[in-house]
Motif scaffolding. Structure first.
Motif, PDB file in Angstrom:
ATOM      1  N   ILE A  71     -10.852  60.446   6.536  1.00 31.05           N
ATOM      2  CA  ILE A  71      -9.784  59.475   6.789  1.00 31.05           C
ATOM      3  C   ILE A  71     -10.183  58.548   7.923  1.00 31.05           C
ATOM      4  N   SER A  72     -10.726  59.117   8.994  1.00 32.87           N
ATOM      5  CA  SER A  72     -11.155  58.313  10.148  1.00 32.87           C
ATOM      6  C   SER A  72     -12.263  57.345   9.753  1.00 32.87           C
ATOM      7  N   ALA A  73     -13.177  57.817   8.893  1.00 26.71           N
ATOM      8  CA  ALA A  73     -14.297  56.978   8.452  1.00 26.71           C
ATOM      9  C   ALA A  73     -13.793  55.767   7.667  1.00 26.71           C
ATOM     10  N   ILE A  74     -12.788  55.974   6.834  1.00 25.16           N
ATOM     11  CA  ILE A  74     -12.216  54.864   6.057  1.00 25.16           C
ATOM     12  C   ILE A  74     -11.601  53.818   6.986  1.00 25.16           C
ATOM     13  N   GLN A  75     -10.873  54.283   7.992  1.00 25.86           N
ATOM     14  CA  GLN A  75     -10.232  53.370   8.938  1.00 25.86           C
ATOM     15  C   GLN A  75     -11.265  52.558   9.712  1.00 25.86           C
ATOM     16  N   GLU A  76     -12.340  53.220  10.160  1.00 29.04           N
ATOM     17  CA  GLU A  76     -13.396  52.531  10.906  1.00 29.04           C
ATOM     18  C   GLU A  76     -14.145  51.543  10.018  1.00 29.04           C
ATOM     19  N   LEU A  77     -14.372  51.939   8.768  1.00 30.34           N
ATOM     20  CA  LEU A  77     -15.080  51.078   7.820  1.00 30.34           C
ATOM     21  C   LEU A  77     -14.280  49.814   7.549  1.00 30.34           C
ATOM     22  N   PHE A 119      -7.374  52.717   1.351  1.00 25.08           N
ATOM     23  CA  PHE A 119      -6.597  53.912   1.021  1.00 25.08           C
ATOM     24  C   PHE A 119      -6.034  53.829  -0.395  1.00 25.08           C
ATOM     25  N   GLN A 120      -5.677  52.622  -0.826  1.00 25.41           N
ATOM     26  CA  GLN A 120      -5.218  52.440  -2.200  1.00 25.41           C
ATOM     27  C   GLN A 120      -6.345  52.765  -3.175  1.00 25.41           C
ATOM     28  N   ALA A 121      -7.588  52.397  -2.783  1.00 26.16           N
ATOM     29  CA  ALA A 121      -8.750  52.726  -3.615  1.00 26.16           C
ATOM     30  C   ALA A 121      -8.929  54.237  -3.698  1.00 26.16           C
ATOM     31  N   VAL A 122      -8.676  54.926  -2.563  1.00 27.78           N
ATOM     32  CA  VAL A 122      -8.780  56.393  -2.564  1.00 27.78           C
ATOM     33  C   VAL A 122      -7.725  56.988  -3.495  1.00 27.78           C
ATOM     34  N   ASP A 123      -6.496  56.471  -3.418  1.00 28.98           N
ATOM     35  CA  ASP A 123      -5.432  56.962  -4.311  1.00 28.98           C
ATOM     36  C   ASP A 123      -5.823  56.789  -5.772  1.00 28.98           C
ATOM     37  N   ASP A 124      -6.370  55.604  -6.110  1.00 30.22           N
ATOM     38  CA  ASP A 124      -6.804  55.344  -7.491  1.00 30.22           C
ATOM     39  C   ASP A 124      -7.902  56.324  -7.899  1.00 30.22           C
ATOM     40  N   ALA A 125      -8.807  56.598  -6.936  1.00 32.21           N
ATOM     41  CA  ALA A 125      -9.913  57.509  -7.222  1.00 32.21           C
ATOM     42  C   ALA A 125      -9.398  58.928  -7.469  1.00 32.21           C
ATOM     43  N   LEU A 126      -8.408  59.340  -6.684  1.00 32.43           N
ATOM     44  CA  LEU A 126      -7.870  60.690  -6.835  1.00 32.43           C
ATOM     45  C   LEU A 126      -7.155  60.857  -8.172  1.00 32.43           C
ATOM     46  N   VAL A 127      -6.418  59.834  -8.583  1.00 33.50           N
ATOM     47  CA  VAL A 127      -5.757  59.879  -9.887  1.00 33.50           C
ATOM     48  C   VAL A 127      -6.796  59.999 -10.998  1.00 33.50           C
ATOM     49  N   ALA A 141     -13.596  64.182  -3.598  1.00 30.68           N
ATOM     50  CA  ALA A 141     -14.246  63.454  -2.506  1.00 30.68           C
ATOM     51  C   ALA A 141     -15.317  62.481  -3.002  1.00 30.68           C
ATOM     52  N   GLN A 142     -16.179  62.949  -3.917  1.00 28.75           N
ATOM     53  CA  GLN A 142     -17.255  62.088  -4.404  1.00 28.75           C
ATOM     54  C   GLN A 142     -16.703  60.892  -5.176  1.00 28.75           C
ATOM     55  N   ASN A 143     -15.694  61.161  -5.991  1.00 30.99           N
ATOM     56  CA  ASN A 143     -15.052  60.073  -6.738  1.00 30.99           C
ATOM     57  C   ASN A 143     -14.469  59.038  -5.796  1.00 30.99           C
ATOM     58  N   ALA A 144     -13.810  59.502  -4.749  1.00 27.85           N
ATOM     59  CA  ALA A 144     -13.173  58.606  -3.779  1.00 27.85           C
ATOM     60  C   ALA A 144     -14.216  57.735  -3.099  1.00 27.85           C
ATOM     61  N   LYS A 145     -15.339  58.309  -2.764  1.00 23.81           N
ATOM     62  CA  LYS A 145     -16.404  57.554  -2.099  1.00 23.81           C
ATOM     63  C   LYS A 145     -16.861  56.386  -2.975  1.00 23.81           C
ATOM     64  N   GLN A 161     -16.883  50.532  -4.154  1.00 25.61           N
ATOM     65  CA  GLN A 161     -16.618  49.463  -5.123  1.00 25.61           C
ATOM     66  C   GLN A 161     -15.558  48.500  -4.598  1.00 25.61           C
ATOM     67  N   ARG A 162     -14.485  49.057  -4.011  1.00 26.45           N
ATOM     68  CA  ARG A 162     -13.411  48.218  -3.492  1.00 26.45           C
ATOM     69  C   ARG A 162     -13.888  47.370  -2.307  1.00 26.45           C
ATOM     70  N   ILE A 163     -14.786  47.924  -1.498  1.00 26.94           N
ATOM     71  CA  ILE A 163     -15.339  47.167  -0.370  1.00 26.94           C
ATOM     72  C   ILE A 163     -16.145  45.977  -0.894  1.00 26.94           C
ATOM     73  N   ARG A 164     -16.944  46.220  -1.918  1.00 26.11           N
ATOM     74  CA  ARG A 164     -17.730  45.124  -2.509  1.00 26.11           C
ATOM     75  C   ARG A 164     -16.813  44.033  -3.046  1.00 26.11           C
TER      76      ARG A 164
END
Length: 357
Positions: free
Chosen positions: A6-12, A24-32, A107-111, A116-119
Motif C-alpha cells: 500500500i505504501s509503495a503504491i502511494q509513493e509511486l 488503488f482503483q487499478a488494484v481493485d480492478d485487478a483483485l476482481v 498480489a501479482q495480478n495487482a502489480k 498498466q494503469r501507470i503507463r
C-alpha cells in the motif's frame, strides 16, 4: 497484501505525478479479475481493501428477486429477508466470499494492473501537455529517419516530421537540435503522436514572437505571414505606438534578430514590411524591395494595379514571380504589375471618352 505494498503504491503515485486513488482503483480492478480467474466464476463481486493494513475482503453482489433466483447473481426475496427483513425486491445483497490466502494470489495480478494503469496515465499526461501546446514551437533532437519521415525526441514523446512538412532541400543530421511547429496531437493506442512541421507559416510567426520582445509584449503585432518554405517569406507588422518602428524592432540591431531566424530556417530570406490599412500603401509595402511609383485599387474585384520603374520590373515580379506571389498572399489582393513604359503605352492606346451631343 501487506502494508508495504500500500505504501509503495502511494509513493509511486507521488513520484509519477499520478493520483494514488487512480492506482488503488487499478488494484481493485485487478483483485476482481484475480478472484474471477481463481474461482472460475463470473459472478458480480466487489473488493474492499483497507488502505492502511492492506487487508482484503471480497463480496459477492446478488440482486433480490421475487420467485426463483436465476443464476449466481440473484437471490430470492425469502433468502434475502432471512439475512435482513428490510430487504426488498431489486435490492443488492452483499455476501462475503473472500478465499483463503487471497492476498497472496492477487498480489501479482495487482502489480501488472498498476503498471498498466501507470503507463496509461503517463500517456494521458503527455497527451494533455502537448495538446495544450498545439500551434506552438518545440525544440527536440533528431533521433532517426525512416521512410523519409524524421523522428524527433521531445523528451517523453517522439514527434514525426513527415515529408510534406519538411523544407525542400533541408538536410537533417542525427542528434541535431531543431525547432519545429506542432500542427496536430493524435491520441493512439501506443500513446500520443505529435505531428510537427518546418514549413507551416506559424513556425515563422512563433520564431519572431520568441526573438522580438516587442512582439512578445504586444507592442508590435504580426498582421500576416506569407511563406514559400526554404526560399523566401514575407511578414507584415504593425504597431499603435508612434515611438516604435515595427520593422526596425523585427530586424534588430545590425539585423541580428532577423538573422537569428534566417539561420534557424537554414537561409530562408525574410522580407519584413509595414502593415497599412490603406490597401494601396499596403500592397506597395508588400512588394518590397521594389519601389512602387503608382497604385490603382479596384475595391470591387480586390485588384491592385501597380506601376514600378522600368529597371525594377523584374525585381517587383521576382524570380519566377515569387515576389509578386508572396505579396499577393500577404495582402490578400490580386496584384497586376506594370513598368512605367508599359503603363504609358496602355494609356496612349486607350480610346478617348466620347462626348454626348
Amino acid at each position: 497484501m501487506n502494508a508495504d505494498f500500500i505504501s509503495a503504491i502511494q509513493e509511486l503515485g507521488k513520484e509519477k505525478g499520478i493520483d494514488p486513488e487512480l492506482l488503488f482503483q487499478a488494484v481493485d480492478d485487478a483483485l476482481v479479475a484475480a478472484y474471477k480467474k481463481n474461482t472460475g466464476t463470473n459472478q458480480n463481486v466487489r473488493v474492499e481493501m483497507n488502505k492502511e493494513t492492506g487487508e482484503i475482503h471480497v463480496y459477492a453482489q446478488r440482486t433480490v428477486v421475487e420467485g426463483e433466483a436465476d443464476g449466481i447473481n440473484e437471490m430470492t426475496l425469502e433468502d434475502a429477508q432471512a439475512i435482513n427483513p428490510q430487504y426488498l425486491a431489486g435490492d443488492i445483497v452483499e455476501v462475503e466470499v473472500t478465499p483463503k490466502n487471497f492476498g497472496r494470489i492477487a498480489a501479482q495480478n495487482a502489480k501488472q494492473f498498476v503498471v498498466q494503469r501507470i503507463r496509461e496515465a503517463e500517456r494521458g499526461q503527455v497527451y494533455e501537455r502537448f495538446q495544450s501546446r498545439a500551434n506552438d514551437i518545440v525544440t527536440g533532437i533528431i533521433e532517426r529517419m525512416e521512410n523519409q519521415n524524421v523522428y524527433i525526441d521531445l523528451g517523453k514523446v517522439e514527434a514525426v516530421l513527415t515529408p510534406n512538412e519538411q523544407i525542400p532541400g533541408e538536410i537533417y543530421q542525427y542528434h541535431e537540435r531543431m525547432k519545429t511547429y506542432i500542427v496536430e496531437v493524435k491520441r493512439t493506442n501506443k500513446g500520443p503522436q505529435i505531428m510537427v512541421s518546418r514549413t507551416h507559416p506559424g513556425l515563422l510567426k512563433r520564431l519572431f514572437e520568441l526573438e522580438v520582445p516587442e512582439i512578445h509584449d504586444g507592442v508590435v503585432e504580426i498582421k500576416s505571414v506569407a511563406r514559400e518554405p526554404g526560399m523566401r517569406s514575407k511578414i507584415s507588422v504593425y504597431t499603435a505606438d508612434s515611438n516604435v518602428d515595427p520593422v526596425g524592432a523585427c530586424v534588430g540591431h545590425k539585423g541580428m534578430r532577423v538573422q537569428t531566424i534566417v539561420n534557424e530556417l537554414r537561409g530562408e530570406k525574410i522580407d519584413i514590411v509595414k502593415y497599412s490599412e490603406d490597401p494601396a500603401q499596403y500592397v506597395a509595402n508588400a512588394l518590397s524591395p521594389a519601389k512602387v511609383v503608382k497604385t490603382n485599387v479596384n475595391e470591387a474585384d480586390k485588384i491592385c494595379r501597380v506601376v514600378v520603374p522600368d529597371y525594377q520590373l523584374s525585381l517587383a515580379i521576382g524570380k519566377e514571380g515569387q515576389n509578386a506571389r508572396l505579396a499577393a498572399k500577404l495582402t490578400g489582393w490580386k496584384i497586376d504589375i506594370k513598368s512605367e513604359t508599359q503603363a504609358a503605352e496602355e494609356a496612349a492606346v486607350e480610346p478617348a471618352p466620347v462626348e454626348e451631343a
